[in-house]
Design a protein around this motif. Structure first.
Motif, mmCIF file in Angstrom:
data_model
loop_
_atom_site.group_PDB
_atom_site.id
_atom_site.type_symbol
_atom_site.label_atom_id
_atom_site.label_comp_id
_atom_site.label_asym_id
_atom_site.label_seq_id
_atom_site.Cartn_x
_atom_site.Cartn_y
_atom_site.Cartn_z
ATOM 1 N N ALA A 127 0.861 -1.183 0.000
ATOM 2 C CA ALA A 127 0.000 0.000 0.000
ATOM 3 C C ALA A 127 0.895 1.230 0.000
ATOM 4 N N GLY A 128 0.931 1.922 -1.128
ATOM 5 C CA GLY A 128 1.793 3.097 -1.237
ATOM 6 C C GLY A 128 3.243 2.693 -1.088
ATOM 7 N N LEU A 138 4.619 -1.594 7.599
ATOM 8 C CA LEU A 138 6.060 -1.396 7.634
ATOM 9 C C LEU A 138 6.476 -0.590 6.409
ATOM 10 N N LYS A 139 7.038 0.577 6.648
ATOM 11 C CA LYS A 139 7.422 1.483 5.567
ATOM 12 C C LYS A 139 8.650 0.962 4.837
ATOM 13 N N LEU A 149 10.352 -4.105 -4.767
ATOM 14 C CA LEU A 149 9.364 -4.238 -5.837
ATOM 15 C C LEU A 149 9.763 -5.306 -6.849
ATOM 16 N N ASN A 150 11.049 -5.484 -7.067
ATOM 17 C CA ASN A 150 11.520 -6.496 -8.016
ATOM 18 C C ASN A 150 11.316 -7.925 -7.518
ATOM 19 N N ARG A 151 11.017 -8.098 -6.249
ATOM 20 C CA ARG A 151 10.798 -9.440 -5.703
ATOM 21 C C ARG A 151 9.389 -9.959 -5.965
ATOM 22 N N LEU A 155 0.495 -7.951 -11.283
ATOM 23 C CA LEU A 155 -0.547 -8.218 -12.266
ATOM 24 C C LEU A 155 -1.553 -7.081 -12.185
ATOM 25 N N GLY A 156 -1.898 -6.509 -13.303
ATOM 26 C CA GLY A 156 -2.809 -5.371 -13.303
ATOM 27 C C GLY A 156 -2.020 -4.081 -13.357
ATOM 28 N N VAL A 157 -2.702 -2.988 -13.153
ATOM 29 C CA VAL A 157 -2.119 -1.662 -13.298
ATOM 30 C C VAL A 157 -1.422 -1.247 -12.019
ATOM 31 N N ARG A 158 -0.207 -0.705 -12.171
ATOM 32 C CA ARG A 158 0.545 -0.178 -11.040
ATOM 33 C C ARG A 158 0.661 1.320 -11.256
#
Length: 169
Positions: A127-128, A138-139, A149-151, A155-158
């Motif tokens: 989330a964000g 957890l930020k 993010l690479n992990r 699927l769908g729009v980011r």
């Protein structure tokens, strides 16, 4: 006479996989249909995983057993670390997060900021700029964002629109 199960294994070099094999027993000769077996994969199937799946955590003057799957995230706080596990269990220890990270499998754990090491199996949501694990937010640190993010497979729009569509007029 008692028969014992015996097996003859013939190991051929890679380049000889199409060479026919003939077995001669006494005065009998047999052609064989050979099943090619990848020896490396066979060893993996038969041998137990070399990656350890359990930890023993020093807690109240004894080691407590914990499965790696039970660890949700680990939080560094000054010279201490707190392991947050399932069933609301917490373990506090004087052990640096960097040393813990070295010992845990990188396929399962990822550093999301200077103070957090997360078990990706427990991530519920992104989330964000934060990961949601259980009821905790957890930020993700700016320097860790791309690796985190690479992990994941998205699927769908980011964002507001897909990356490919941004430059289309």
């Amino acid at each position: 006479m008692e028969q014992t199960k015996q097996e003859l294994v013939i190991i051929l070099p890679e380049g000889m996989k199409d060479v026919p094999v003939r077995i001669v027993r006494d005065d009998q000769s047999d052609e064989l249909n050979i099943k090619i077996v990848n020896l490396t994969e066979t060893r993996k199937e038969k041998s137990p995983s070399t990656e350890k799946q359990h930890v023993l955590i020093w807690h109240q003057n004894e080691y407590e057993h914990l499965s790696l799957d039970a660890i949700m995230w680990i939080e560094a706080n000054s010279s201490y670390c707190c392991i947050h596990a399932t069933e609301n269990r917490k373990f506090t220890m004087s052990y640096p997060l960097a040393r813990i990270e070295e010992r845990l499998p990188k396929s399962q754990f990822i550093r999301i900021q200077r103070s957090y090491l997360v078990n990706i199996e427990h991530v519920k949501k992104l989330a964000g700029q934060s990961l949601i694990i259980g009821n905790h937010i957890l930020k993700i640190g700016e320097g860790y964002k791309e690796e985190v993010l690479n992990r994941f497979i998205f699927l769908g729009v980011r964002g507001s629109q897909p990356r490919e569509a941004k430059n289309v007029k």
